[in-house]
Design a protein around this motif. Structure first.
Motif, PDB file in Angstrom:
ATOM      1  N   LYS A 225       2.160   8.786  -1.221  1.00  0.00           N
ATOM      2  CA  LYS A 225       0.666   8.478  -0.587  1.00  0.00           C
ATOM      3  C   LYS A 225      -0.140   9.270  -1.716  1.00  0.00           C
TER       4      LYS A 225
ATOM      5  N   LYS B   4       1.931  -1.029  -1.348  1.00  0.00           N
ATOM      6  CA  LYS B   4       2.426   0.138  -1.153  1.00  0.00           C
ATOM      7  C   LYS B   4       3.049   0.486  -2.595  1.00  0.00           C
ATOM      8  N   PHE B   5       3.295   2.123  -2.851  1.00  0.00           N
ATOM      9  CA  PHE B   5       3.610   2.676  -4.065  1.00  0.00           C
ATOM     10  C   PHE B   5       5.037   3.295  -3.665  1.00  0.00           C
ATOM     11  N   LYS B   6       6.014   2.482  -4.152  1.00  0.00           N
ATOM     12  CA  LYS B   6       7.388   3.177  -3.638  1.00  0.00           C
ATOM     13  C   LYS B   6       8.027   3.608  -5.113  1.00  0.00           C
ATOM     14  N   PHE B   7       8.509   4.816  -4.580  1.00  0.00           N
ATOM     15  CA  PHE B   7       9.287   5.584  -5.965  1.00  0.00           C
ATOM     16  C   PHE B   7      10.699   5.623  -5.629  1.00  0.00           C
ATOM     17  N   LYS B   8      11.471   5.795  -6.733  1.00  0.00           N
ATOM     18  CA  LYS B   8      13.022   5.674  -6.889  1.00  0.00           C
ATOM     19  C   LYS B   8      13.771   6.532  -7.809  1.00  0.00           C
TER      20      LYS B   8
ATOM     21  N   ILE C  19       8.091   4.074 -10.233  1.00  0.00           N
ATOM     22  CA  ILE C  19       7.102   3.882  -9.297  1.00  0.00           C
ATOM     23  C   ILE C  19       6.805   2.449  -9.260  1.00  0.00           C
TER      24      ILE C  19
ATOM     25  N   ASP D  62       2.427  -6.146  -0.326  1.00  0.00           N
ATOM     26  CA  ASP D  62       2.543  -4.933   0.553  1.00  0.00           C
ATOM     27  C   ASP D  62       1.567  -3.624   0.334  1.00  0.00           C
TER      28      ASP D  62
ATOM     29  N   GLU E 221      14.463   7.985  -2.808  1.00  0.00           N
ATOM     30  CA  GLU E 221      13.577   6.990  -2.833  1.00  0.00           C
ATOM     31  C   GLU E 221      12.711   7.096  -1.499  1.00  0.00           C
ATOM     32  N   GLY E 222      11.297   6.526  -1.573  1.00  0.00           N
ATOM     33  CA  GLY E 222      10.407   6.496  -0.489  1.00  0.00           C
ATOM     34  C   GLY E 222       8.950   5.826  -1.094  1.00  0.00           C
ATOM     35  N   GLU E 223       8.106   6.170  -0.186  1.00  0.00           N
ATOM     36  CA  GLU E 223       6.566   5.952  -0.458  1.00  0.00           C
ATOM     37  C   GLU E 223       5.852   6.920  -1.113  1.00  0.00           C
TER      38      GLU E 223
ATOM     39  N   LYS F 129       6.573  -2.457 -11.703  1.00  0.00           N
ATOM     40  CA  LYS F 129       7.423  -1.113 -11.823  1.00  0.00           C
ATOM     41  C   LYS F 129       7.118  -0.356 -13.048  1.00  0.00           C
TER      42      LYS F 129
END
Length: 208
Positions: free
Chosen positions: A185, A160-164, A152, A158, A181-183, A126
């Motif tokens: 690209k 993946k880059f997940k933001f919050k 991030i 997985d 939040e989301g992913e 994180k």
């Protein structure tokens, strides 16, 4: 609590580091951490031949503290082996640094605070973005950004880059949309406060 030996972020209350098993009580918690990132005029990869012993980020022999994690180098000693001046707290053994550090996985680039641009590295795990000194991406010049504005997260499992959005006052925008939040690209545009950041992912095939 961040381990000063390997840079791993440990949960509060841990006595030993989850990654390297070093005692956390033997290190002092720094009151402040400096702003991370080099601007384009300041960074020269050919001149950085040592790594921070806390996070492995490349630093120059003249640096007194790591620009990413804030680890303070306690001074310098003359190396009796003849290999030159050694900065205390800096690991010059590249193989040791590579084993200890978190993997570099992406960058954030902004021109909002500098006409020449500033970049910030993102690592596995994180990464917090905000005005607080402890943030991995510290943006103090923008008063519209919360102390801990956004995070991030990257996990190798997985890829993946997940933001919050970390309950910020003014919200987080990705490609112009207000999102909690989301992913992320590659080449997504992030806006927090008045600061625009370009997300640039390092291709996963580069790690293999």
């Amino acid at each position: 609590m961040r381990c000063k030996n390997c840079g791993w972020d440990n949960p509060e209350g841990n006595v030993k580091c989850e990654k390297c098993n070093v005692s956390l009580s033997s290190y002092e918690i720094e009151a402040e951490m400096p702003r991370s990132g080099y601007d384009s005029d300041d960074f020269n990869p050919k001149a950085t031949y040592v790594g921070c012993s806390a996070c492995g980020y490349p630093v120059r022999p003249t640096d007194t503290e790591c620009p990413v994690c804030g680890h303070v180098f306690s001074g310098s000693n003359v190396d009796k082996t003849g290999s030159g001046t050694v900065i205390q707290g800096v690991a010059s053994d590249k193989e040791v640094v590579d084993k200890q550090r978190k993997r570099l996985v992406a960058f954030l680039v902004t021109y909002s605070n500098s006409p020449n641009g500033v970049f910030f590295p993102l690592f596995e795990g994180k990464n917090y973005i905000g005005r607080d000194h402890s943030s991995h991406v510290c943006l103090q010049d923008d008063s519209t950004i919360s102390e801990r504005h956004m995070s991030i997260l990257f996990r190798p499992v997985d890829r993946k880059f997940k933001f919050k959005d970390e309950q910020s006052s003014n919200g987080s925008f990705v490609n112009g949309q207000l999102l909690d939040e989301g992913e992320l690209k590659n080449f997504d545009e992030i806006r927090i406060g008045a600061t625009r950041l370009l997300f640039m992912e390092i291709p996963q095939t580069f790690f293999e």
